[in-house]
Design a protein around this motif. Structure first.
Motif, PDB file in Angstrom:
ATOM      1  N   LEU A 128      22.486   8.832  58.983  1.00  0.00           N
ATOM      2  CA  LEU A 128      21.072   9.198  58.972  1.00  0.00           C
ATOM      3  C   LEU A 128      20.796  10.536  59.653  1.00  0.00           C
ATOM      4  O   LEU A 128      19.646  10.860  59.963  1.00  0.00           O
ATOM      5  CB  LEU A 128      20.259   8.095  59.662  1.00  0.00           C
ATOM      6  N   SER A 145      17.926  14.724  56.776  1.00  0.00           N
ATOM      7  CA  SER A 145      16.678  14.144  56.271  1.00  0.00           C
ATOM      8  C   SER A 145      16.770  13.655  54.841  1.00  0.00           C
ATOM      9  O   SER A 145      15.887  12.927  54.378  1.00  0.00           O
ATOM     10  CB  SER A 145      15.549  15.186  56.374  1.00  0.00           C
ATOM     11  N   SER A 165      17.649  11.410  51.688  1.00  0.00           N
ATOM     12  CA  SER A 165      17.747   9.959  51.659  1.00  0.00           C
ATOM     13  C   SER A 165      18.955   9.441  50.893  1.00  0.00           C
ATOM     14  O   SER A 165      19.361   8.302  51.079  1.00  0.00           O
ATOM     15  CB  SER A 165      16.471   9.360  51.044  1.00  0.00           C
ATOM     16  N   THR A 175      15.438  -3.442  56.399  1.00  0.00           N
ATOM     17  CA  THR A 175      15.213  -2.232  55.604  1.00  0.00           C
ATOM     18  C   THR A 175      15.452  -2.502  54.123  1.00  0.00           C
ATOM     19  O   THR A 175      15.875  -1.619  53.383  1.00  0.00           O
ATOM     20  CB  THR A 175      16.126  -1.085  56.075  1.00  0.00           C
ATOM     21  N   TRP A 206      26.753   2.753  54.481  1.00  0.00           N
ATOM     22  CA  TRP A 206      25.937   2.894  55.689  1.00  0.00           C
ATOM     23  C   TRP A 206      26.524   2.194  56.910  1.00  0.00           C
ATOM     24  O   TRP A 206      26.072   2.408  58.041  1.00  0.00           O
ATOM     25  CB  TRP A 206      24.524   2.356  55.435  1.00  0.00           C
ATOM     26  N   LYS A 251      20.104   5.916  51.650  1.00  0.00           N
ATOM     27  CA  LYS A 251      20.832   5.552  52.872  1.00  0.00           C
ATOM     28  C   LYS A 251      19.955   4.932  53.946  1.00  0.00           C
ATOM     29  O   LYS A 251      20.455   4.461  54.970  1.00  0.00           O
ATOM     30  CB  LYS A 251      21.544   6.778  53.429  1.00  0.00           C
ATOM     31  N   ASN A 252      18.630   4.930  53.734  1.00  0.00           N
ATOM     32  CA  ASN A 252      17.721   4.327  54.698  1.00  0.00           C
ATOM     33  C   ASN A 252      17.544   2.823  54.482  1.00  0.00           C
ATOM     34  O   ASN A 252      16.861   2.170  55.272  1.00  0.00           O
ATOM     35  CB  ASN A 252      16.351   5.016  54.630  1.00  0.00           C
ATOM     36  N   HIS A 288      19.517  -0.774  54.113  1.00  0.00           N
ATOM     37  CA  HIS A 288      20.809  -1.351  54.474  1.00  0.00           C
ATOM     38  C   HIS A 288      20.853  -2.829  54.090  1.00  0.00           C
ATOM     39  O   HIS A 288      20.469  -3.700  54.875  1.00  0.00           O
ATOM     40  CB  HIS A 288      21.058  -1.168  55.976  1.00  0.00           C
TER      41      HIS A 288
END
Length: 329
Positions: free
Chosen positions: A16, A19, A21, A202, A255, A309-310, A312
């Protein structure tokens, strides 16, 4: 109904750091190429090729080259998870091994190489296995939902994977496996879980919707995705003993901080490129009555979710095996 796993997968904080994604921005490719092959007795539907020899409703998964690539990639992912082991039960000097729904035959070929004294048979609805195989390996076209012609107590090991979408009567299926397994032999069942988890809350709604619709479709036709406890019950009811459960986490995307989970997650992004459509297209359009366009939107949103990637999330791959009692027992 479904308990959340107690041991979370730790997120790698370096994922992360920038910035952007998507995973492409940090060096994880998310595309792959198809290999060429051929298959007989098939139909084309919504741009995909499906099995037809025993009827198109027997297996809702495609059989085209794209799907064959996905099957091979799936086998590599599972080998990573189980530390390169072909079969999980403590098998010694087997003489005969049966691989149910052998797909491209890759596991049967690996088993034949790993156990050169054993005869390995791979059975599948569709004949798209390779011609050049080890001399102790052979393939046959078979509908495993019908009555089997194998003699009693024939196989030291019966391996069954990714058949839940085909099975309407687990008791019948397992009774046939039990009948053909030798005294003291083993049966191993492996199925993908249909429950989505996120330890840090998330979860992407696109991924969740795809899994929810897949589960709804299969439950509607009586072919639900089983949990590991259900697989254990199937083995126990058939008569197998000393049953062992192995649940493997499969993260969507690289991730995770754990190196193995990171590698598996990266491979699952590649599999997702075609996997969302493979699992959902026939189920959504044939069973749920969705248009191809609406189904494709679900696949697209699901793929966006695992590429981001935000978010999980992970599922489980369930492996459960048991032994047929020996004559003395």
């Amino acid at each position: 109904m479904y308990a959340k796993p107690t041991t979370p997968i730790e997120v790698d904080p370096t994922i992360l750091e920038n910035s952007d994604s998507d995973y492409d921005s940090i060096g994880y490719a998310t595309t792959t190429q198809s290999l060429s092959s051929s298959v007989n007795e098939h139909i084309f539907e919504n741009g995909r090729r499906y099995h037809a020899y025993f009827g198109p409703d027997k297996n809702l998964m495609p059989t085209d080259e794209t799907e064959q690539d996905q099957l091979d990639l799936n086998q590599e992912i599972l080998l990573q998870l189980i530390d390169g082991e072909i079969l999980l039960a403590p098998l010694q000097d087997p003489q005969r091994i049966l691989d149910c729904r052998t797909g491209t035959g890759i596991l049967a070929i690996d088993a034949a190489d790993g156990y050169p004294s054993a005869e390995v048979i791979g059975a599948d609805l569709s004949p798209f296995q390779p011609l050049w195989v080890p001399p102790n390996c052979k393939f046959q076209v078979d509908n495993l939902m019908q009555t089997w012609t194998f003699q009693d107590n024939l196989f030291d090991y019966v391996h069954s994977r990714h058949l839940a979408q085909c099975i309407e009567d687990w008791d019948k299926y397992m009774s046939q496996i039990y009948r053909i397994t030798k005294l003291g032999g083993y049966c191993e069942l492996g199925e993908s879980g249909s429950i989505l988890y996120s330890d840090d809350d998330t979860m992407h709604p696109g991924i969740k919707l795809h899994y929810d619709l897949c589960r709804e479709a299969m439950e509607k036709i009586g072919r639900s995705f089983p949990t590991s406890s259900q697989l254990r019950t199937y083995l126990k009811n058939a008569g197998f003993v000393d049953i062992q459960i192995k649940d493997f986490k499969m993260p969507h995307g690289p991730w995770a901080k754990n190196p193995l989970m990171k590698k598996v997650g990266a491979m699952l992004i590649l599999m997702g490129e075609t996997g969302f459509e493979a699992y959902g297209l026939a189920a959504f359009t044939r069973i749920l009555g969705m248009s191809k366009e609406d189904a494709t939107e679900v696949f697209t949103n699901g793929l966006k979710g695992i590429r981001n990637k935000n978010h999980h999330t992970y599922t489980f791959f369930h492996v459960v095996y048991g032994q047929k009692p020996t004559e003395q027992e």
